[in-house]
Design an enzyme around this catalytic site. Structure first.
Site, PDB file in Angstrom:
ATOM      1  N   TRP A 118      -2.806  -2.609  -1.703  1.00  0.00           N
ATOM      2  CA  TRP A 118      -2.314  -3.921  -2.139  1.00  0.00           C
ATOM      3  C   TRP A 118      -2.964  -4.908  -1.175  1.00  0.00           C
ATOM      4  O   TRP A 118      -2.602  -4.966  -0.003  1.00  0.00           O
ATOM      5  CB  TRP A 118      -0.791  -3.935  -2.029  1.00  0.00           C
ATOM      6  CG  TRP A 118      -0.108  -5.086  -2.696  1.00  0.00           C
ATOM      7  CD1 TRP A 118       0.273  -5.180  -3.999  1.00  0.00           C
ATOM      8  CD2 TRP A 118       0.328  -6.305  -2.065  1.00  0.00           C
ATOM      9  NE1 TRP A 118       0.905  -6.385  -4.228  1.00  0.00           N
ATOM     10  CE2 TRP A 118       0.958  -7.090  -3.062  1.00  0.00           C
ATOM     11  CE3 TRP A 118       0.256  -6.812  -0.777  1.00  0.00           C
ATOM     12  CZ2 TRP A 118       1.492  -8.338  -2.797  1.00  0.00           C
ATOM     13  CZ3 TRP A 118       0.791  -8.068  -0.515  1.00  0.00           C
ATOM     14  CH2 TRP A 118       1.395  -8.814  -1.529  1.00  0.00           C
TER      15      TRP A 118
ATOM     16  N   LYS B 140       7.074  -3.375  -4.898  1.00  0.00           N
ATOM     17  CA  LYS B 140       8.465  -2.929  -4.851  1.00  0.00           C
ATOM     18  C   LYS B 140       9.055  -3.073  -3.455  1.00  0.00           C
ATOM     19  O   LYS B 140      10.186  -3.479  -3.277  1.00  0.00           O
ATOM     20  CB  LYS B 140       8.539  -1.468  -5.311  1.00  0.00           C
ATOM     21  CG  LYS B 140       9.932  -0.856  -5.247  1.00  0.00           C
ATOM     22  CD  LYS B 140      10.837  -1.459  -6.291  1.00  0.00           C
ATOM     23  CE  LYS B 140      12.233  -0.872  -6.271  1.00  0.00           C
ATOM     24  NZ  LYS B 140      13.178  -1.754  -6.978  1.00  0.00           N
TER      25      LYS B 140
ATOM     26  N   GLU C 176      10.615 -13.082 -12.735  1.00  0.00           N
ATOM     27  CA  GLU C 176       9.710 -12.114 -12.108  1.00  0.00           C
ATOM     28  C   GLU C 176       9.056 -11.179 -13.123  1.00  0.00           C
ATOM     29  O   GLU C 176       7.960 -10.697 -12.890  1.00  0.00           O
ATOM     30  CB  GLU C 176      10.409 -11.310 -11.007  1.00  0.00           C
ATOM     31  CG  GLU C 176      11.502 -10.387 -11.491  1.00  0.00           C
ATOM     32  CD  GLU C 176      12.159  -9.608 -10.362  1.00  0.00           C
ATOM     33  OE1 GLU C 176      11.522  -9.380  -9.328  1.00  0.00           O
ATOM     34  OE2 GLU C 176      13.335  -9.231 -10.532  1.00  0.00           O
TER      35      GLU C 176
ATOM     36  N   ASN D 168      -1.283   1.770   5.757  1.00  0.00           N
ATOM     37  CA  ASN D 168      -0.363   0.819   5.137  1.00  0.00           C
ATOM     38  C   ASN D 168       0.174  -0.069   6.248  1.00  0.00           C
ATOM     39  O   ASN D 168       0.689   0.445   7.241  1.00  0.00           O
ATOM     40  CB  ASN D 168       0.776   1.594   4.446  1.00  0.00           C
ATOM     41  CG  ASN D 168       1.910   0.686   4.002  1.00  0.00           C
ATOM     42  OD1 ASN D 168       1.734  -0.518   3.858  1.00  0.00           O
ATOM     43  ND2 ASN D 168       3.083   1.259   3.783  1.00  0.00           N
ATOM     44  N   GLY D 169       0.036  -1.379   6.101  1.00  0.00           N
ATOM     45  CA  GLY D 169       0.527  -2.287   7.139  1.00  0.00           C
ATOM     46  C   GLY D 169      -0.500  -3.366   7.413  1.00  0.00           C
ATOM     47  O   GLY D 169      -1.420  -3.580   6.615  1.00  0.00           O
TER      48      GLY D 169
ATOM     49  N   LYS E   8      15.540 -12.398 -12.332  1.00  0.00           N
ATOM     50  CA  LYS E   8      15.200 -11.305 -13.252  1.00  0.00           C
ATOM     51  C   LYS E   8      14.278 -11.821 -14.354  1.00  0.00           C
ATOM     52  O   LYS E   8      13.335 -11.154 -14.737  1.00  0.00           O
ATOM     53  CB  LYS E   8      16.458 -10.686 -13.895  1.00  0.00           C
ATOM     54  CG  LYS E   8      17.252  -9.757 -13.035  1.00  0.00           C
ATOM     55  CD  LYS E   8      16.670  -8.377 -12.875  1.00  0.00           C
ATOM     56  CE  LYS E   8      15.838  -8.151 -11.677  1.00  0.00           C
ATOM     57  NZ  LYS E   8      16.321  -8.281 -10.341  1.00  0.00           N
TER      58      LYS E   8
ATOM     59  N   HIS F 220      22.692 -33.943 -10.225  1.00  0.00           N
ATOM     60  CA  HIS F 220      22.052 -34.581  -9.066  1.00  0.00           C
ATOM     61  C   HIS F 220      20.533 -34.459  -9.117  1.00  0.00           C
ATOM     62  O   HIS F 220      19.882 -34.414  -8.082  1.00  0.00           O
ATOM     63  CB  HIS F 220      22.626 -33.993  -7.777  1.00  0.00           C
ATOM     64  CG  HIS F 220      24.094 -34.226  -7.660  1.00  0.00           C
ATOM     65  ND1 HIS F 220      24.616 -35.434  -7.274  1.00  0.00           N
ATOM     66  CD2 HIS F 220      25.150 -33.435  -7.968  1.00  0.00           C
ATOM     67  CE1 HIS F 220      25.935 -35.374  -7.316  1.00  0.00           C
ATOM     68  NE2 HIS F 220      26.291 -34.171  -7.746  1.00  0.00           N
TER      69      HIS F 220
ATOM     70  N   ARG G  85       4.891   0.644  -6.300  1.00  0.00           N
ATOM     71  CA  ARG G  85       4.928  -0.188  -5.101  1.00  0.00           C
ATOM     72  C   ARG G  85       4.019  -1.407  -5.247  1.00  0.00           C
ATOM     73  O   ARG G  85       4.116  -2.346  -4.474  1.00  0.00           O
ATOM     74  CB  ARG G  85       4.479   0.629  -3.885  1.00  0.00           C
ATOM     75  CG  ARG G  85       5.436   1.726  -3.517  1.00  0.00           C
ATOM     76  CD  ARG G  85       4.814   2.659  -2.490  1.00  0.00           C
ATOM     77  NE  ARG G  85       4.532   1.997  -1.240  1.00  0.00           N
ATOM     78  CZ  ARG G  85       5.382   1.885  -0.223  1.00  0.00           C
ATOM     79  NH1 ARG G  85       6.590   2.394  -0.338  1.00  0.00           N
ATOM     80  NH2 ARG G  85       5.056   1.283   0.889  1.00  0.00           N
TER      81      ARG G  85
ATOM     82  N   CYS H 169       0.828  -1.215   0.000  1.00  0.00           N
ATOM     83  CA  CYS H 169       0.000   0.000   0.000  1.00  0.00           C
ATOM     84  C   CYS H 169       0.858   1.259   0.000  1.00  0.00           C
ATOM     85  O   CYS H 169       1.986   1.257   0.489  1.00  0.00           O
ATOM     86  CB  CYS H 169      -0.860   0.029   1.255  1.00  0.00           C
ATOM     87  SG  CYS H 169      -1.912  -1.397   1.427  1.00  0.00           S
TER      88      CYS H 169
ATOM     89  N   GLU I  57      20.526 -14.432  -9.533  1.00  0.00           N
ATOM     90  CA  GLU I  57      19.915 -13.149  -9.865  1.00  0.00           C
ATOM     91  C   GLU I  57      19.366 -13.152 -11.305  1.00  0.00           C
ATOM     92  O   GLU I  57      18.271 -12.657 -11.564  1.00  0.00           O
ATOM     93  CB  GLU I  57      20.941 -12.015  -9.666  1.00  0.00           C
ATOM     94  CG  GLU I  57      20.467 -10.631 -10.039  1.00  0.00           C
ATOM     95  CD  GLU I  57      19.258 -10.134  -9.246  1.00  0.00           C
ATOM     96  OE1 GLU I  57      18.821 -10.832  -8.320  1.00  0.00           O
ATOM     97  OE2 GLU I  57      18.736  -9.073  -9.592  1.00  0.00           O
TER      98      GLU I  57
HETATM   99  C1  F6R Z   1      13.756  -8.391  -7.342  1.00  0.00           C
HETATM  100  C2  F6R Z   1      13.623  -7.465  -6.239  1.00  0.00           C
HETATM  101  C3  F6R Z   1      13.313  -8.020  -4.899  1.00  0.00           C
HETATM  102  C4  F6R Z   1      14.012  -7.205  -3.778  1.00  0.00           C
HETATM  103  C5  F6R Z   1      13.542  -7.703  -2.420  1.00  0.00           C
HETATM  104  C6  F6R Z   1      14.214  -6.955  -1.287  1.00  0.00           C
HETATM  105  O1  F6R Z   1      14.054  -7.745  -8.543  1.00  0.00           O
HETATM  106  O2  F6R Z   1      13.722  -6.266  -6.401  1.00  0.00           O
HETATM  107  O3  F6R Z   1      13.648  -9.357  -4.821  1.00  0.00           O
HETATM  108  O4  F6R Z   1      15.390  -7.338  -3.927  1.00  0.00           O
HETATM  109  O5  F6R Z   1      12.153  -7.538  -2.296  1.00  0.00           O
HETATM  110  O6  F6R Z   1      13.886  -5.606  -1.279  1.00  0.00           O
HETATM  111  P1  F6R Z   1      14.783  -4.558  -0.551  1.00  0.00           P
HETATM  112  O7  F6R Z   1      16.109  -4.548  -1.213  1.00  0.00           O
HETATM  113  O8  F6R Z   1      14.055  -3.261  -0.674  1.00  0.00           O
HETATM  114  O9  F6R Z   1      14.894  -5.019   0.886  1.00  0.00           O
END
Ligand code: F6R
Length: 609
Positions: free
Chosen positions: A73, A604, A490, A99-100, A487, A506, A27, A2, A483
């Site tokens: 959200w 985000k 997601e 938010n929360g 990428k 394995h 977000r 949110c 990573e």
């Molecule tokens: C993936 C991504 C997430 C963040 C994770 C941690 O592209 O961005 O996996 O890395 O949610 O977020 P932060 O770094 O804000 O703690």
């Protein structure tokens, strides 16, 4: 998660609220709403995108100069107009956005029902509006008292903005464990969950701490502690540039942020190098402190966790200090084995990730030193850690991290080198060679971005129909494969997994069939032949192989397609290999028509567990 915005000042609130909400879209959200102080408080809500809310507001004349807004959200209750915020108390005396998560909301609903309150939504938020109303009317001591009593009674996390029918032209706010900043501009005061929402109007902000509240008047902000006593706050300046939160002609924030990497890597390196030496004095992290570190725990989520995995290889190899890496949601509940001279490092772009914040608190409660590698200045993790090393990535808007990841890598290298120096594991020559090579990374990243785009775009469009992808590598190549795989999955929704190349046999190799996409990252000279053998095995079973490697490693026999990267020191390869991996994920997602900056179901900043 949110997002909250608010404005109280001279201008029309609705325009500022909608603009702020659109800046918080990144977000993640599924509905939106606003409340504006006219003669009465007017509330409008809509399910789905902000454009739906704008549609509803089309012929409404809202001239009020005070209001709050929200992107929701969904956690409790489906995405719907009824569940969207703002929520109101039964007689509409209290209007609120949140938010929360309120953990004891069921118990509080029962309490309020006994006093005649009824509930219209499935949310945990509605209870807050009614509880504040209840205390406001019961004790008749005004908004501050009602909010403080509510904060004492609820369990969970919250950032709230409240408007009271009897206190027009005031916005009341409070928070615990959910982000919120208050901006002071020349035309009024602003409120937001995140900096980009208000950067256009001001970069002077106040941070409100846990269990504090504030009253936002048109030209004044009064802060209160939990006793209702006023407190003084220092105005802080955020030195982020407004253009860094705009797309500036790029199709998506993600590709813009990918292209910003040479610059932000350079900025981050320069901010910690002084006269040819690493300088952490800004954050009081002295060599003496580092010298005494016996074990490191790196704790983070998602991509930040992948930085931790990379860092563990570099720190152990260079500084010979044992490193354990944990995802924050596991660390916080596993009763971790922490000893006096351990250092817990939390890596986080937002500095607000709920699990990472909880892990930090767990370490602090046990008296262990904590160091945060954080991007957002003044965020909760940055404020609570003993030491903070900031990444200078600027605002990161795309949900999938790129530039924050790259700057986190840089800070990890710097830390590894400084630790190795403090532990006398490297001599002056190695130290300065490493720094020199690190300083060449921005140019090398730039070269990859300039040279290879067409090739990567072409291969991405060929691969966009893949059902599955496997990323393999050894050592740091494995770490960065994690990573690369994230990428891709997601943002393109293609199933992908990363494996240590030696692990393939394995179990996973049974999944390889004709044309299964396998991405091999091959940079580490000590083990490259072994990775090539693994790739050969995959090829023999029909796999389609894309390799990422420097030209001194001959991958021609195994590759169906090869992406070349410049040569660098073995420790720094993740900074180069991640670039084509990001581009690959991005272009594949674009060719599949995905909303790259806002992938489905993702937020985000994950501020709830
Ligand atoms: C993936 C991504 C997430 C963040 C994770 C941690 O592209 O961005 O996996 O890395 O949610 O977020 P932060 O770094 O804000 O703690």
């Amino acid at each position: 998660m949110c997002g909250i915005v608010g404005y109280n000042g001279k201008n029309k609130a609705i325009d500022i609220l909608l603009d702020g909400l659109s800046k918080l879209e990144y977000r993640g959200y599924d509905s939106a709403g606003v409340a504006v102080q006219e003669k009465d408080i007017k509330i409008y809500k809509a399910k789905g995108k902000i454009i739906n809310l704008e549609e509803k507001l089309k012929n409404k004349k809202l001239n009020g100069t005070c209001g709050i807004g929200h992107t929701r959200w969904a956690t409790h209750g489906e995405p719907s107009e009824t569940n969207a915020h703002p929520h109101v108390s039964n007689d509409q005396s209290v209007t609120l956005v949140h938010n929360g998560i309120i953990e004891n909301y069921q118990e509080l609903i029962k309490k309020l029902q006994k006093h005649g309150y009824i509930f219209y939504s499935q949310t945990d938020t509605e209870v807050l509006a009614n509880l504040i109303d209840y205390y406001y009317k019961k004790y008749k001591n005004g908004p501050s008292d009602a909010i403080n009593r509510t904060m004492v009674r609820v369990r969970g996390s919250y950032a709230i903005a409240v408007m009271f029918k009897n206190h027009p032209d005031e916005i009341w706010v409070a928070r615990k464990d959910s982000p919120m900043i208050i901006g002071k501009g020349k035309d009024g005061v602003y409120l937001a969950s995140d900096v980009p929402a208000i950067l256009k109007y001001t970069n002077n902000v106040y941070y409100i701490d846990n269990l504090e509240s504030a009253c936002l008047k048109k030209d004044e902000i009064i802060f209160y502690d939990l006793n209702g006593d006023t407190i003084e706050k220092e105005l802080k300046v955020i030195d982020w540039d407004i253009t860094s939160a705009e797309k500036e002609g790029y199709e998506h924030f993600m590709i813009k942020e990918i292209h910003e990497q040479p610059e932000v890597i350079k900025k981050t390196i320069s901010s910690y190098i002084n006269d040819g030496s690493i300088d952490f004095t800004k954050c009081n992290l002295t060599k003496d402190i580092l010298k005494n570190v016996e074990q490191i725990y790196i704790v983070a989520c998602g991509s930040a966790y992948h930085v931790g995995v990379c860092a563990s290889y570099v720190i152990e190899d260079l500084a010979r200090v044992p490193v354990r890496v944990d995802v924050a949601s596991e660390f916080r509940y596993k009763n971790p084995l922490l000893k006096e001279n351990d250092l817990v490092i939390i890596i986080s772009q937002s500095g607000e990730t709920a699990d990472s914040l909880a892990a930090l608190r767990e370490a602090k409660n046990r008296g262990i030193k904590t160091l945060a590698i954080v991007n957002v200045v003044g965020s909760s993790i940055a404020r609570e850690a003993d030491y903070v090393l900031y990444t200078l990535a600027g605002p990161e808007i795309a949900v999938a991290t790129t530039k924050a990841f790259s700057t986190q890598l840089i800070v990890s290298y710097l830390l590894a080198i400084e630790l190795a120096c403090a532990k006398k594991q490297i001599d002056k020559e190695v130290y300065s060679d490493l720094l020199k090579e690190m300083q060449s990374l921005p140019e090398k990243v730039n070269n990859i971005l300039n040279d290879d785009l067409k090739g990567i775009q072409k291969i991405a469009s060929e691969l966009s129909s893949a059902q599955d992808a496997f990323y393999i590598g050894r050592g740091l190549d494995y770490a960065i494969s994690l990573e690369g795989s994230l990428k891709l999955k997601e943002i393109s929704y293609i199933h992908s997994e990363a494996y240590a190349a030696g692990e393939l046999k394995h179990g996973t190799i049974s999944l390889i069939e004709d044309n299964t996409l396998v991405i091999g990252v091959v940079t580490q000279e000590a083990v490259y032949e072994k990775t090539l053998s693994n790739l050969t095995e995959v090829k023999a079973r029909g796999g389609y192989i894309l390799t990422i490697s420097p030209d001194n490693i001959d991958v021609s026999k195994v590759s169906n397609y090869k992406i070349s990267i410049p040569k660098t020191n073995k420790f720094f390869y993740p900074s180069l290999t991640v670039i084509p991996l990001q581009l690959l994920g991005y272009y594949i997602a674009v060719s599949r028509g995905v909303d790259v900056d806002k992938p489905r179901n993702l937020a985000k900043s994950v501020t709830v567990e």
